[in-house]
Design a protein around this motif. Structure first.
Motif, short mmCIF file in Angstrom:
data_model
loop_
_atom_site.label_atom_id
_atom_site.label_comp_id
_atom_site.label_asym_id
_atom_site.label_seq_id
_atom_site.Cartn_x
_atom_site.Cartn_y
_atom_site.Cartn_z
N GLN A 18 -56.59 -13.77 10.62
CA GLN A 18 -56.29 -12.35 10.46
C GLN A 18 -54.80 -12.13 10.21
O GLN A 18 -54.41 -11.29 9.39
CB GLN A 18 -56.74 -11.57 11.70
N LYS A 19 -53.94 -12.87 10.90
CA LYS A 19 -52.50 -12.76 10.69
C LYS A 19 -52.14 -13.16 9.26
O LYS A 19 -51.30 -12.52 8.61
CB LYS A 19 -51.75 -13.65 11.68
N LYS A 20 -52.77 -14.22 8.79
CA LYS A 20 -52.49 -14.69 7.42
C LYS A 20 -52.92 -13.65 6.40
O LYS A 20 -52.21 -13.40 5.41
CB LYS A 20 -53.21 -16.01 7.17
N ILE A 21 -54.08 -13.03 6.62
CA ILE A 21 -54.57 -12.01 5.69
C ILE A 21 -53.63 -10.81 5.68
O ILE A 21 -53.28 -10.27 4.61
CB ILE A 21 -55.99 -11.57 6.09
N ILE A 22 -53.17 -10.36 6.85
CA ILE A 22 -52.27 -9.21 6.94
C ILE A 22 -50.94 -9.52 6.26
O ILE A 22 -50.40 -8.68 5.52
CB ILE A 22 -52.05 -8.82 8.42
N ARG A 23 -50.41 -10.71 6.50
CA ARG A 23 -49.14 -11.08 5.87
C ARG A 23 -49.27 -11.14 4.35
O ARG A 23 -48.38 -10.71 3.62
CB ARG A 23 -48.66 -12.43 6.40
N ARG A 24 -50.42 -11.66 3.89
CA ARG A 24 -50.61 -11.76 2.45
C ARG A 24 -50.69 -10.37 1.82
O ARG A 24 -50.12 -10.13 0.73
CB ARG A 24 -51.90 -12.55 2.15
N ARG A 25 -51.39 -9.45 2.44
CA ARG A 25 -51.47 -8.09 1.92
C ARG A 25 -50.10 -7.44 1.89
O ARG A 25 -49.76 -6.70 0.95
CB ARG A 25 -52.43 -7.27 2.77
N PHE A 26 -49.31 -7.68 2.91
CA PHE A 26 -47.95 -7.14 2.94
C PHE A 26 -47.13 -7.69 1.77
O PHE A 26 -46.43 -6.94 1.08
CB PHE A 26 -47.28 -7.51 4.26
N LEU A 27 -47.20 -9.00 1.54
CA LEU A 27 -46.45 -9.61 0.44
C LEU A 27 -46.92 -9.06 -0.91
O LEU A 27 -46.12 -8.85 -1.82
CB LEU A 27 -46.61 -11.13 0.47
N GLU A 28 -48.22 -8.83 -1.05
CA GLU A 28 -48.75 -8.25 -2.29
C GLU A 28 -48.18 -6.84 -2.50
O GLU A 28 -47.84 -6.47 -3.63
CB GLU A 28 -50.28 -8.19 -2.22
#
Length: 292
Positions: A18-28
């Motif tokens: 979940q942390k990885k998904i949230i970070r990826r969305r932020f970077l996008e």
């Protein structure tokens, strides 16, 4: 007994995912903001060439514009760490080049703040602290260079400040970098709310399963207390029918069974024993049983 424990490894894997998904969305979202910055602010920056002439800062902006456009369309192929490095590198180059060329009359502070924000969210508190210290030291060095006369403003400061393209670039830079904070904060809040909802649902399911397992364990425990069975070979006397226990003592059958089960005995006589012990009364006593 049924196992009601939750596998901690699965919980950690779920949290990390979940942390990885949230970070990826932020970077996008940051990559999208940078694309907007390039489309809107780059033409305004290049418009200043007509008033100030061609400087290295314009070349830097043009190169970064190409990098941002290329990176945006290739972002799906980049890992998180490379995307973080690319975004931080773009903000750092924008900030330092602005300070070197136009001192404090630039958008350098906006880009520095955006870089610190991205570093803090993606690399943790220490990542943000290191990035902030880097900009502080860099700003002090550049300020000293301006004061010492190593850096000279390319055009007249008063004329530069009055240029509409300058104010337009500063305004767009401010709006875009502010959007980095706003969009990312909004996206992070939305993702965290979704994560909390997911955790609450999982928690509710776990509580329901735990309750069901507890009831099943209770029923199983009651059944186990009610069912005690004798098994194995029991040494029994061929004449008196006493049973030898584990300690070597001989016990009546009733005592032995009663100690190991929940059964209770009521004494009576079988027909054979009645005829043997009470032959005179046997026919009369056993007659109802025979008729039945």
């Amino acid at each position: 007994m049924a196992n009601t424990q939750i596998n901690p490894d699965q919980v950690q894997e779920f949290a990390a995912l979940q942390k990885k998904i949230i970070r990826r969305r932020f970077l996008e979202s940051v990559a999208l903001v940078l694309l907007a910055l390039t489309i809107i602010a780059l033409p305004l920056s290049l418009m200043r060439i007509f008033s100030t002439g061609m400087h290295f800062n314009h070349i830097i902006h043009l190169i970064l514009g190409v990098v941002i456009l290329s990176g945006f369309f290739l972002r799906k192929k980049l890992s998180d760490i490379w995307l973080i490095v690319s975004i931080l590198g773009i903000f750092i180059v924008l900030s330092i080049s602005s300070f070197l060329q136009y001192s404090v009359v630039s958008a350098g502070f906006y880009f520095a703040g955006a870089a610190i924000f991205v570093a803090g969210l993606c690399l943790g508190v220490w990542g943000g602290v290191i990035c902030a210290v880097f900009f502080m030291v860099t700003t002090i060095i550049i300020a000293h260079m301006w004061v010492a006369g190593y850096l000279v403003f390319p055009v007249d400061v008063r004329q530069y400040i009055l240029l509409p393209s300058v104010w337009g670039t500063l305004a767009i830079s401010f709006i875009i970098t502010t959007a980095v904070f706003f969009v990312s904060a909004t996206g992070l809040l939305s993702d965290f709310n979704k994560l909390v909802d997911t955790i609450e649902k999982q928690k509710q399911k776990i509580e329901e399963k735990t309750k069901d397992l507890s009831m099943a364990n209770k029923d199983l425990k009651e059944a186990m207390t009610q069912v005690k069975t004798l098994h194995g070979l029991l040494p029994i006397c061929a004449r008196c029918k006493k049973i030898r226990n584990d300690k070597g003592y001989w016990q009546q059958v009733e005592d032995y069974v009663a100690r190991r089960t929940h059964a209770e005995f009521t004494h009576s006589l079988c027909p054979e024993c009645v005829r043997e012990l009470y032959p005179d009364l046997a026919d009369r006593v056993l007659k109802p049983e025979n008729e039945g």
